[in-house]
Design a protein around this motif. Structure first.
Motif, PDB file in Angstrom:
ATOM      1  N   MET B   1      -4.475  -2.505  14.104  1.00  0.00           N
ATOM      2  CA  MET B   1      -4.389  -2.435  12.661  1.00  0.00           C
ATOM      3  C   MET B   1      -4.517  -0.984  12.225  1.00  0.00           C
ATOM      4  SD  MET B   1      -6.818  -4.200   9.895  1.00  0.00           S
ATOM      5  CE  MET B   1      -6.221  -4.496   8.243  1.00  0.00           C
ATOM      6  N   SER B   2      -3.419  -0.479  11.723  1.00  0.00           N
ATOM      7  CA  SER B   2      -3.340   0.951  11.460  1.00  0.00           C
ATOM      8  C   SER B   2      -4.066   1.339  10.185  1.00  0.00           C
ATOM      9  CB  SER B   2      -1.877   1.369  11.359  1.00  0.00           C
ATOM     10  OG  SER B   2      -1.256   1.156  12.599  1.00  0.00           O
ATOM     11  N   GLY B   3      -4.183   2.637   9.977  1.00  0.00           N
ATOM     12  CA  GLY B   3      -5.054   3.113   8.912  1.00  0.00           C
ATOM     13  C   GLY B   3      -4.408   4.124   7.992  1.00  0.00           C
ATOM     14  N   ASN B   4      -3.170   3.901   7.603  1.00  0.00           N
ATOM     15  CA  ASN B   4      -2.483   4.883   6.780  1.00  0.00           C
ATOM     16  C   ASN B   4      -2.544   4.602   5.288  1.00  0.00           C
ATOM     17  OD1 ASN B   4      -1.281   6.772   8.864  1.00  0.00           O
ATOM     18  ND2 ASN B   4      -0.703   4.770   9.659  1.00  0.00           N
ATOM     19  N   SER B   5      -3.423   3.676   4.896  1.00  0.00           N
ATOM     20  CA  SER B   5      -3.618   3.403   3.471  1.00  0.00           C
ATOM     21  C   SER B   5      -5.042   3.753   3.085  1.00  0.00           C
ATOM     22  CB  SER B   5      -3.346   1.924   3.168  1.00  0.00           C
ATOM     23  OG  SER B   5      -2.007   1.600   3.432  1.00  0.00           O
ATOM     24  N   PHE B   6      -5.217   4.126   1.819  1.00  0.00           N
ATOM     25  CA  PHE B   6      -6.545   4.467   1.320  1.00  0.00           C
ATOM     26  C   PHE B   6      -6.686   3.966  -0.108  1.00  0.00           C
ATOM     27  CE2 PHE B   6      -9.747   7.131  -0.683  1.00  0.00           C
ATOM     28  CZ  PHE B   6     -10.755   7.062   0.253  1.00  0.00           C
ATOM     29  N   GLY B   7      -7.841   3.415  -0.414  1.00  0.00           N
ATOM     30  CA  GLY B   7      -8.091   2.904  -1.764  1.00  0.00           C
ATOM     31  C   GLY B   7      -7.844   1.412  -1.816  1.00  0.00           C
ATOM     32  N   LYS B   8      -8.447   0.771  -2.799  1.00  0.00           N
ATOM     33  CA  LYS B   8      -8.318  -0.681  -2.903  1.00  0.00           C
ATOM     34  C   LYS B   8      -7.394  -1.064  -4.043  1.00  0.00           C
ATOM     35  CE  LYS B   8     -11.559  -1.688   0.203  1.00  0.00           C
ATOM     36  NZ  LYS B   8     -11.775  -2.777   1.134  1.00  0.00           N
ATOM     37  N   ILE B   9      -7.637  -0.542  -5.221  1.00  0.00           N
ATOM     38  CA  ILE B   9      -6.798  -0.896  -6.365  1.00  0.00           C
ATOM     39  C   ILE B   9      -5.776   0.219  -6.585  1.00  0.00           C
ATOM     40  CG2 ILE B   9      -6.752  -1.308  -8.853  1.00  0.00           C
ATOM     41  CD1 ILE B   9      -9.280  -2.905  -8.585  1.00  0.00           C
ATOM     42  N   PHE B  10      -6.237   1.441  -6.684  1.00  0.00           N
ATOM     43  CA  PHE B  10      -5.334   2.590  -6.674  1.00  0.00           C
ATOM     44  C   PHE B  10      -5.156   2.925  -5.204  1.00  0.00           C
ATOM     45  CE2 PHE B  10      -3.988   7.007  -7.176  1.00  0.00           C
ATOM     46  CZ  PHE B  10      -3.235   6.976  -8.337  1.00  0.00           C
ATOM     47  N   ARG B  11      -4.119   2.379  -4.614  1.00  0.00           N
ATOM     48  CA  ARG B  11      -3.996   2.387  -3.149  1.00  0.00           C
ATOM     49  C   ARG B  11      -2.811   3.234  -2.710  1.00  0.00           C
ATOM     50  NH1 ARG B  11      -5.945  -0.513   1.057  1.00  0.00           N
ATOM     51  NH2 ARG B  11      -4.568  -0.967   2.804  1.00  0.00           N
ATOM     52  N   ILE B  12      -3.096   4.199  -1.867  1.00  0.00           N
ATOM     53  CA  ILE B  12      -2.006   5.037  -1.372  1.00  0.00           C
ATOM     54  C   ILE B  12      -1.725   4.738   0.093  1.00  0.00           C
ATOM     55  CG2 ILE B  12      -2.692   6.868  -2.989  1.00  0.00           C
ATOM     56  CD1 ILE B  12      -3.505   8.544  -0.519  1.00  0.00           C
ATOM     57  N   THR B  13      -0.470   4.856   0.468  1.00  0.00           N
ATOM     58  CA  THR B  13      -0.063   4.781   1.867  1.00  0.00           C
ATOM     59  C   THR B  13       0.755   6.035   2.138  1.00  0.00           C
ATOM     60  OG1 THR B  13       0.034   2.369   1.744  1.00  0.00           O
ATOM     61  CG2 THR B  13       1.204   3.417   3.578  1.00  0.00           C
ATOM     62  N   THR B  14       0.339   6.814   3.105  1.00  0.00           N
ATOM     63  CA  THR B  14       1.109   8.024   3.405  1.00  0.00           C
ATOM     64  C   THR B  14       1.904   7.817   4.684  1.00  0.00           C
ATOM     65  OG1 THR B  14      -0.493   9.249   4.758  1.00  0.00           O
ATOM     66  CG2 THR B  14      -0.767   9.377   2.369  1.00  0.00           C
ATOM     67  N   PHE B  15       2.978   8.581   4.797  1.00  0.00           N
ATOM     68  CA  PHE B  15       3.797   8.484   6.002  1.00  0.00           C
ATOM     69  C   PHE B  15       4.415   9.849   6.293  1.00  0.00           C
ATOM     70  CE2 PHE B  15       6.292   7.090   2.320  1.00  0.00           C
ATOM     71  CZ  PHE B  15       7.412   7.897   2.392  1.00  0.00           C
ATOM     72  N   GLY B  16       4.931  10.002   7.480  1.00  0.00           N
ATOM     73  CA  GLY B  16       5.629  11.236   7.819  1.00  0.00           C
ATOM     74  C   GLY B  16       4.924  12.071   8.868  1.00  0.00           C
ATOM     75  N   GLU B  17       5.736  12.659   9.734  1.00  0.00           N
ATOM     76  CA  GLU B  17       5.238  13.578  10.745  1.00  0.00           C
ATOM     77  C   GLU B  17       5.649  14.992  10.335  1.00  0.00           C
ATOM     78  OE1 GLU B  17       7.596  10.983  12.037  1.00  0.00           O
ATOM     79  OE2 GLU B  17       5.856   9.727  11.596  1.00  0.00           O
ATOM     80  N   SER B  18       4.912  15.972  10.844  1.00  0.00           N
ATOM     81  CA  SER B  18       5.134  17.354  10.394  1.00  0.00           C
ATOM     82  C   SER B  18       6.567  17.808  10.628  1.00  0.00           C
ATOM     83  CB  SER B  18       4.174  18.303  11.102  1.00  0.00           C
ATOM     84  OG  SER B  18       4.400  18.270  12.495  1.00  0.00           O
ATOM     85  N   HIS B  19       7.215  17.305  11.656  1.00  0.00           N
ATOM     86  CA  HIS B  19       8.568  17.757  11.938  1.00  0.00           C
ATOM     87  C   HIS B  19       9.565  16.620  11.935  1.00  0.00           C
ATOM     88  CE1 HIS B  19       6.148  21.143  12.953  1.00  0.00           C
ATOM     89  NE2 HIS B  19       7.207  21.901  13.039  1.00  0.00           N
ATOM     90  N   GLY B  20       9.222  15.544  11.281  1.00  0.00           N
ATOM     91  CA  GLY B  20      10.183  14.466  11.079  1.00  0.00           C
ATOM     92  C   GLY B  20      10.992  14.744   9.819  1.00  0.00           C
ATOM     93  N   ASN B  21      11.608  13.712   9.280  1.00  0.00           N
ATOM     94  CA  ASN B  21      12.470  13.872   8.106  1.00  0.00           C
ATOM     95  C   ASN B  21      11.686  14.279   6.863  1.00  0.00           C
ATOM     96  OD1 ASN B  21      13.663  12.679   5.565  1.00  0.00           O
ATOM     97  ND2 ASN B  21      15.423  12.401   6.915  1.00  0.00           N
ATOM     98  N   SER B  22      10.606  13.592   6.587  1.00  0.00           N
ATOM     99  CA  SER B  22       9.888  13.779   5.313  1.00  0.00           C
ATOM    100  C   SER B  22       8.397  13.494   5.482  1.00  0.00           C
ATOM    101  CB  SER B  22      10.394  12.782   4.252  1.00  0.00           C
ATOM    102  OG  SER B  22      11.769  12.879   4.058  1.00  0.00           O
ATOM    103  N   ILE B  23       7.647  13.987   4.543  1.00  0.00           N
ATOM    104  CA  ILE B  23       6.268  13.562   4.319  1.00  0.00           C
ATOM    105  C   ILE B  23       6.286  12.820   2.997  1.00  0.00           C
ATOM    106  CG2 ILE B  23       3.920  14.326   3.778  1.00  0.00           C
ATOM    107  CD1 ILE B  23       4.637  14.955   6.644  1.00  0.00           C
ATOM    108  N   GLY B  24       5.630  11.678   2.921  1.00  0.00           N
ATOM    109  CA  GLY B  24       5.687  10.933   1.672  1.00  0.00           C
ATOM    110  C   GLY B  24       4.479  10.072   1.427  1.00  0.00           C
ATOM    111  N   VAL B  25       4.481   9.513   0.235  1.00  0.00           N
ATOM    112  CA  VAL B  25       3.375   8.645  -0.173  1.00  0.00           C
ATOM    113  C   VAL B  25       3.916   7.532  -1.047  1.00  0.00           C
ATOM    114  CG1 VAL B  25       2.847  10.006  -2.246  1.00  0.00           C
ATOM    115  CG2 VAL B  25       1.054   8.622  -1.215  1.00  0.00           C
TER     116      VAL B  25
END
Lengths: 359, 359, 359, 359
Positions: B1-25
């Motif tokens: 179970m991965s951990g790329n989200s933070f927050g419960k109601i105001f909830r962000i999920t981030t994605f992206g590698e430093s040299h991949g296509n994009s960094i995003g949220v």
């Protein structure tokens, strides 16, 4: 959205106020077929219980556990485990004198403001008595950790200005339970005990530091980028009453170091990857690297003291809080099993979480 | 179970590698009808971006934001907000020399062990470039906090052994952005900058401390017993790369204090409940009490240095890691907006969570 | 607390409005080292896309996928996978005539009431275009299911009053893609297609039923008591636009049966436990029993029709909604891959969840 | 990752096996300052309890509730509410004859396979006795709904082939509790009761349908795109034992309709937006539109019958299951309060979730 649950797969929910009917825990997600050693759970609770020595509160709590569900013929069956301890030795009248007063640095005022209602009975939900539930769940987590040969060991490394000079590798951790302050160095322990006794005589309280080490953690625990193993440990520890600081590995000392000094150099030790130093504290990029995980926790002096203090009441009037009742001059000795419990919960949860990292 | 989200109601999920296509949220749970000020988001990103001054890495990242969803005619519409920054100035070949080598105190080894696959491109997901996503989300959180007149302000209070002597109340926090190290005291800032320049010349790196203050927090934020406001802050901060320590209010100094000294005495100031001291750091029993929240964060020296280091490769062979490329000698100046962002995310989430505490 | 995420361990978050920049998905929790077959993802999207045949909308959407993160050299690397499709063929002016009007049985009115703001561009987030994200994630889930030899196959079993008489065991499911309505019986398919063409000529729409079967599910998936496999399937399916009914195994017909008729008798077939009948639909007590899982889904006629309808506008005035634009007379053929996608997501998530059921 | 919790903000966790110590629930997220009417909780439990009439099981369960936490002086205080019912009238020996046998269409086999251990005591966790916990929590949810004038009313609309012809608007719902089968039409009720008595004499069981209506739901509940109000209701209902089908609004009948017939036309009724028909069942785009929410639930005949049945044992041997013990010939009458409870839980949770939809 309330916050009485902890963990994602090995997930606990605690309930109970210090002077309500019971303190309890539901553990959802404990694997089945685990042998539950009740004596071990009781032993852990005894390390936490009040009245265990002359340097803790004289309040007695006879913490008998009652299993409500989840265990059949001594084994877990995959259903939620619920265990409670009934509250017995509460003297509600001990708290009448503060029923409308906010004790300084307690949670009385913030709970009242948040919920608009006052449970004045000894701290209610904010009481450290809630940690009974954590220690029970932590004991079950430790039973799981045994299967992986992982051990979680905490001890008192500082009380007031009396600090252990040695680090955990230089100490005999088998000594921890040999004295009532839970410091593995007997000489230092004696000084700590003396200090606490003096503080107790003054009717005052004192803070300190607990060090915790996790041995034999496999490589790979921790879920970037938010549920890093260190981040989940930080949260777990900061959810304990009276904690004011947390540092892992080199901690605040790392500030003074250069990268060339601080970097932990890898080497190959008979096909096991190790690091020559361990400033990282066993975690890199939020994931365990197989080295010992160690951290330090700062506890403030507890707020309950036997001295008169100025404060206000529920209507905003200035009042005096009398210093009476029974209290702990220093929570550190009793907090050792709580730190271990929260740590064990994090490690077990991450072992289970890591099961789906690879195809 | 991965951990790329933070927050419960105001909830962000981030994605992206430093040299991949994009960094995003993706931000799920942002209330509708909020005016989104893109210039403010860009300004926050500029505080984080590399190459902003002579004491950061010379690597240039032109961080142009692209809004994929959730905002229509400049307003949030209640649907998930997704924002990305395309990766541009990556020089994949800068990393060929380490494609099969584990850099000391980086996440190379732990990621490889956990996932069984190597993304050698500059740290991949473990790169601090991921924090672009946090700063974007944090900027939106700050836009919400403005509605409540809450401000989150961080600054550099120590680099190596050069420490600010004054606390946040004695400083002019408007000065923070007036120098490149983001220390509000110009004299101390000058020393810090000099130190960092010297470290940079050596090809080495250095750690430090960031102090963060949250002003004007309403009473009642935080969800006992596990999602205490301090516990969620601790986790948020420890999820940032290179953090080794966190202390709130009196922090590690509380250890030396007695309860009678440490307790924050309540008084009535024109019908507002205040405390005479604020060792609690604005949080009692895990719930904000209306006083300033302040905490300190220890950052280790970053692992990338321009010196040769011994290490091992993917097969366990001993190798030498060459010191080359571009790097930050000290992450602290650029970490200031990241600490603020994570803090703002916690506060906003708890404001929304607190909406259902009372009937 | 918004609801744009689905799944616990294999967790997707979708974003994007029908006429915004992009439709996209983040998949957090996909195991690493999985080979991602982009052609397969595209093939699945083509089954969903508009304009694929004379019985769907003539609107063309050229759904080109762009991978933003999580895949390196064709393999998953354990980090969140983000994939988007840019919106291209939108004709914003197609929707000007309804920018302040609430179309009957659409989500215009409820979204406006909930969020206090109008995104009139073709349904915005409520558009079925959002299911692009689900089909992408479902394709990746199916790639995982292949490793377990599990297949998820859906087909159209009823359009209006034209119903397949045979059950899934009597049909050749290889025929499904051989006709444009996705009904495996060609004779029935022909009638269905004719009906849909007539409905299209009328400018009207029609409902129908999709049947879905999951073959080769291992025993043990599903998490009592709330996350029963059937409960999670029901939710997954009911999260699809236009679904009005869901029944599993014997479904609504079970109402007429006695226990002695309905009970599925176990027997031992060469050391594999099987049941003689399968009224349970492959799930007992919320947990898969190794038999085929099959269920039926009722879709209402889509709300967009080419006829004038009375309605109200944003101010409550009575207005007439003109019937114009392009629309699907029947969503069933294009909904087949969406039903499969949601089903695959549930099964994969429960495979991963089940990894920690036993010690 | 186990599934014994339901709801996001108003979140319940249930625990307990049918023949363990207790059945219980923890409710986390109940707002403070709510008056808890214990008599109402008991009344709800009495509607669920066995032995309440001649058409239910003769097994007696004296369901006395015990409050462990969360309520002080009759009011909620914002802390988790834990309530248990001790198990009393269990006759463990009633189950010895099946301790190693798998009863057809029960959860014996799937639980054993999933967890690798057998709790043969009357279904254990899979027993419908677990629903005591749901009814208790549902009663508290209903107390909250009263504040919003929302009512949730369910009734039996079909048993076997005896179906109510009238819809909920044509019936006097005050009649529901006037007969033991909980059908508001007394004539139909009489026929249903007769049918159930005959089925009971045969030692068999029979299925049926429950209809549920939610009156006075405000516009705006439901969280697209996955936590649509209908999707969460579907899951809630499908988590109840023996449910095989769920349809909302026009349900499976919608299949036969054209869009021009099915679309619910909006009109302005004294500044309240209403629809002329309500095929949508009060939910559009996953969000409530202010019209009545109504749905139908199909229950299969319960698996326990008093007839001999073939089956297998734990070793795979073919065995005969004797028909003995006490059982419900038809669960429908007792399932009415359970359907209401799950529905109330969903509505309350979404009321709280909706609090942060707008700024």
């Amino acid at each position: 959205m309330s916050g009485n649950s902890f963990g994602k797969i090995f997930r606990i929910t605690t309930f109970g106020e210090s002077h309500g009917n019971s303190i309890g825990v539901v553990i959802d997600g404990c694997p089945s077929n685990l042998d539950i050693d009740l004596d071990f759970i009781k032993k852990e609770l005894n390390r936490r219980k009040p009245g265990q020595s002359e340097i803790t509160t004289s309040r007695k709590e006879d913490d008998e556990i009652e299993i409500l569900s989840g265990i059949f013929n001594g084994k877990t069956i995959g259903t939620p485990i619920s265990i409670i301890v009934k509250n017995k030795d509460f003297r509600e009248k001990d708290y009448y004198h503060i029923y409308d007063k906010f004790r300084p640095s307690h949670a009385d005022y913030t709970y009242y403001s948040k919920y608009g209602i006052r449970d004045y009975r000894g701290g209610g939900r904010a009481s450290a008595r809630e940690t009974i539930a954590r220690v029970i769940a932590g004991a079950i987590a430790k039973i799981i950790l045994r299967k992986y040969n992982i051990s979680v060991i905490a001890y008192v490394s500082q009380i007031g200005d009396i600090a252990l000079e040695k680090n955990y590798k230089e100490l005999d951790l088998n000594n921890i339970e040999s004295n009532i302050v839970r410091c593995p160095d007997n000489e230092t322990a004696t000084k700590m005990i003396e200090l606490i006794k003096n503080i107790k005589k003054e009717g005052d309280s004192i803070g300190g530091i607990i060090t915790c080490v996790v041995f034999n953690v496999p490589v790979g625990l921790g879920e970037p980028v938010f549920d890093k193993l260190n981040a989940d440990l930080a949260k777990a520890i900061f959810s304990i009453n009276a904690v004011k600081g947390f540092e892992i590995g080199s901690g605040f000392n790392s500030v003074y170091m250069k990268g060339s000094e601080h970097n932990d150099i890898f080497y190959n030790d008979n096909n096991i990857i190790k690091t020559k130093t361990n400033y990282s504290g066993g975690i890199q990029g939020g994931i365990s690297n197989g080295e010992d995980i160690y951290f330090r926790v700062a506890f403030k002096p507890v707020a309950t003291i036997l001295k008169e203090q100025n404060s206000i009441d529920i209507k905003g009037n200035e009042v005096i809080i009398e210093g009476k009742g029974r209290h702990d001059p220093c929570v550190l000795p009793r907090a050792v099993p709580i730190v271990e419990a929260m740590t064990a919960l994090v490690i077990v949860d991450h072992i289970l979480r890591n099961k789906s990292s690879k195809i």
